[in-house]
Design a protein around this motif. Structure first.
Motif, short mmCIF file in Angstrom:
data_model
loop_
_atom_site.label_atom_id
_atom_site.label_comp_id
_atom_site.label_asym_id
_atom_site.label_seq_id
_atom_site.Cartn_x
_atom_site.Cartn_y
_atom_site.Cartn_z
N ILE A 51 -9.90 99.24 68.83
CA ILE A 51 -10.31 100.65 68.22
C ILE A 51 -9.82 100.73 66.90
O ILE A 51 -10.82 101.15 66.32
N ALA A 52 -8.78 100.66 66.53
CA ALA A 52 -8.26 100.60 65.28
C ALA A 52 -9.15 99.82 64.27
O ALA A 52 -9.42 100.18 63.18
N ARG A 53 -9.38 98.39 64.63
CA ARG A 53 -10.03 97.76 63.87
C ARG A 53 -11.40 98.20 63.70
O ARG A 53 -12.01 97.96 62.76
N SER A 54 -12.13 98.62 64.58
CA SER A 54 -13.56 99.27 64.73
C SER A 54 -13.75 100.33 63.79
O SER A 54 -14.55 100.40 62.99
N VAL A 55 -12.39 101.29 63.65
CA VAL A 55 -12.40 102.36 62.73
C VAL A 55 -12.43 101.75 61.15
O VAL A 55 -13.15 102.23 60.42
N GLU A 56 -11.43 100.88 61.10
CA GLU A 56 -11.44 100.41 59.71
C GLU A 56 -12.72 99.64 59.36
O GLU A 56 -13.27 99.92 58.09
N ASP A 57 -13.18 98.99 60.29
CA ASP A 57 -14.43 98.11 59.73
C ASP A 57 -15.77 99.06 59.39
O ASP A 57 -16.32 98.96 58.44
N ARG A 58 -15.69 100.19 60.29
CA ARG A 58 -16.99 101.00 60.38
C ARG A 58 -16.76 102.00 58.81
O ARG A 58 -17.74 102.22 58.39
#
Length: 121
Positions: A51-58
């Motif tokens: 989830i954290a990586r998804s936020v960072e990427d987005r």
């Protein structure tokens, strides 16, 4: 992109990885710390990190924003991404109950992310 749009984008990124009980809390009128908090639940250390990586990427791809700081990603129990006007917390159920950030920020305007999945115990 204003801070509310940034918070919505972060909430969508949490939802992309099946985060539960995604809450957006507007805190700009009660704190100088940030404009918005996004609080989301992950069911495991792997999911919290995803989830954290998804936020960072987005946020990097769509808003050209990188976090000013991040904490807890490696442990995966509670991840924090600080974007200045937006702070994103992703917590496993035990940590979410213990820290109870929703209660701490209860004086802010709180609303659930519209497509978020509710918590099932």
């Amino acid at each position: 992109m204003d801070s509310e749009q940034l918070a919505e984008l972060a909430a969508e990124a949490c939802d992309d990885r099946k985060a539960v009980d995604i809450q957006l809390i507007r805190v700009d009128e009660v704190s100088s710390l940030a404009d918005w908090m996004v609080i989301a639940g992950g069911q495991s250390d792997v999911q919290v990190r995803a989830i954290a990586r998804s936020v960072e990427d987005r946020l990097e791809d769509e808003a050209q924003r990188l976090p000013l700081r991040k904490e807890g990603i490696n442990e995966g129990r509670w991840a924090l991404l600080d974007y200045g006007e937006l702070i994103v917390h992703v917590l496993q159920p035990g940590e979410r109950r213990y820290y109870d950030l929703e209660a701490f920020w209860s004086h802010g305007h709180r609303r659930p992310h519209l497509t978020s999945t509710s918590t099932e115990d």
